[in-house]
Design an enzyme around this catalytic site. Structure first.
Site, PDB file in Angstrom:
ATOM      1  CB  SER A   1      -0.877   0.042   1.129  1.00  0.00           C
ATOM      2  OG  SER A   1      -0.199   0.172   2.435  1.00  0.00           O
ATOM      3  CB  SER A   2       0.614   4.533  -1.498  1.00  0.00           C
ATOM      4  OG  SER A   2       1.200   5.775  -1.239  1.00  0.00           O
TER       5      SER A   2
END
Length: 390
Positions: free
Chosen positions: A101-102
């Protein structure tokens, strides 16, 4: 190459972070304003929707405004499901578990600020992910002072492409981030963008005396803490939990979730009694964190039986022990099995915590040696835990 159309979004993000008290360094603000986050979210993201599903969203399938609004929102964005699936490979909402994920910009920037990086520092980043935090560090310190490592080759390749597009020539090292990387050791700072159950001692060996290690400790998807420790001349490290933190578990330290028929696994208990404290306390952050300190390999499971009644479980598979909770008209009952009475241990910890006045997570201190982790709560003799390293 920078995308001029996102400049207003970057400036607005920097201003929000400043107003929130997260962004204080002018040099880091310059990085936030310069680095286009959208480059690090190619080919797309997954957004949560009803029913536990994930909706794929890509830049090509969105209007520029809609895409940039998503990119610069104050939220974490899942970029990979189940270790392989990216948003460009599917059109409809799907089930899955996020594996890359970011992280929300608030968290990314706060960690860099908490690490107290200054010009000339060398940094080892554990967990490149999308590469956005790497780019901020490169802009702040210079790419020659940043070493980043990622366990997933596909994720690393995407991060490399994004870093190159952003104008940085840093390349991601592929390997097990838990053993660090000696290429430029010792480092002034080690920053981990994943959660670990214990801080690997190799990170301490690769950090200069006086250097700082910043990492999330804990194994539950909530109830984890951000540890900030300073390395001493004698090879130990000391510090404290500076706040709540939530990151994906480092893959090589992740525990396998309990599976199979949970009712069958807990059919033969050694004891049964009313609980002194409700197990629903473990839905709160600090009790969950303290439980992981007292039972570092325990896993908390929420489920329902065949009749729809709520069942809560604690499992410690390494010690072949369990606790299962059933709610009745007069409260909760716990049945325990195995050589360790798990809930007895948790109740002792949480009772002592309540008697101490419910100290928060920032009261927890940590000392790491080559053989153990020792945790304690400021001024509370009953609240201390030791974990041997194996």
């Amino acid at each position: 190459m920078l995308m001029p159309e996102s400049a207003p979004h970057r400036l607005a993000l920097a201003e929000r972070l400043k107003e929130a008290g997260v962004l204080t360094s002018p040099a880091l603000r310059a990085a936030v304003e310069a680095v286009p986050r959208e480059l690090f979210l190619d080919p797309g993201v997954f957004l949560p929707v009803e029913g536990g599903l994930w909706r794929p969203v890509t830049a090509l399938g969105s209007t520029p405004k809609d895409w940039l609004d998503i990119v610069y929102a104050d939220q974490s964005l899942a970029t990979q499901l189940d270790g392989h699936l990216t948003a460009d490979r599917i059109a409809e909402p799907v089930t899955g578990v996020p594996t890359s994920s970011s992280t929300t910009p608030v968290t990314v920037v706060a960690m860099i600020e908490d690490a107290e990086v200054t010009a000339g520092h060398t940094v080892l980043e554990i967990g490149t992910g999308t590469g956005y935090s790497t780019a901020l560090l490169c802009h702040r310190l210079g790419e020659d002072n940043v070493t980043t490592i990622e366990v997933d080759p596909e994720v690393a390749a995407r991060a490399d492409a994004a870093l190159e597009a952003a104008g940085f020539s840093t390349w991601t090292l592929v390997g097990d981030g838990l053993v660090g990387h000696p290429a430029r050791a010792p480092y002034d700072r080690v920053i981990a963008t994943c959660a670990v159950r214990r801080i690997p001692y190799t990170w301490i060996r690769q950090t200069k005396p006086g250097g700082i290690i910043l990492t999330t400790v804990g194994s539950w998807p909530y109830g984890t803490g951000l540890a900030k420790v300073t390395v001493n001349e004698d090879g130990t490290a000391e510090g404290r939990i500076i706040g709540r933190s939530s990151f994906m578990q480092a893959r090589s330290q992740a525990l396998t979730p309990p599976h199979g028929d949970l009712s069958a696994r807990t059919a033969y208990a050694d004891t049964e009694r009313p609980t002194k404290l409700p197990p629903t306390l473990l839905d709160e952050w600090m009790p969950a964190f303290l439980t992981q300190l007292s039972l570092p390999r325990a896993q908390y499971v929420r489920a329902r039986d065949s009749e729809g009644a709520r069942r809560l479980y604690l499992f410690d598979d390494e010690r072949e022990s369990f606790a299962v909770f059933t709610e009745g008209p007069s409260g909760w009952t716990v049945r325990q099995g195995g050589p360790v009475a798990l809930w007895d241990s948790v109740e002792r910890t949480l009772t002592a915590w309540q008697a101490a006045g419910h100290p928060d997570i920032s009261s927890v201190r940590l000392r790491v040696t080559d053989r153990s982790h020792a945790y304690s709560v400021d001024g509370e003799a009953a609240l201390h835990w030791g974990q041997r390293l194996t």
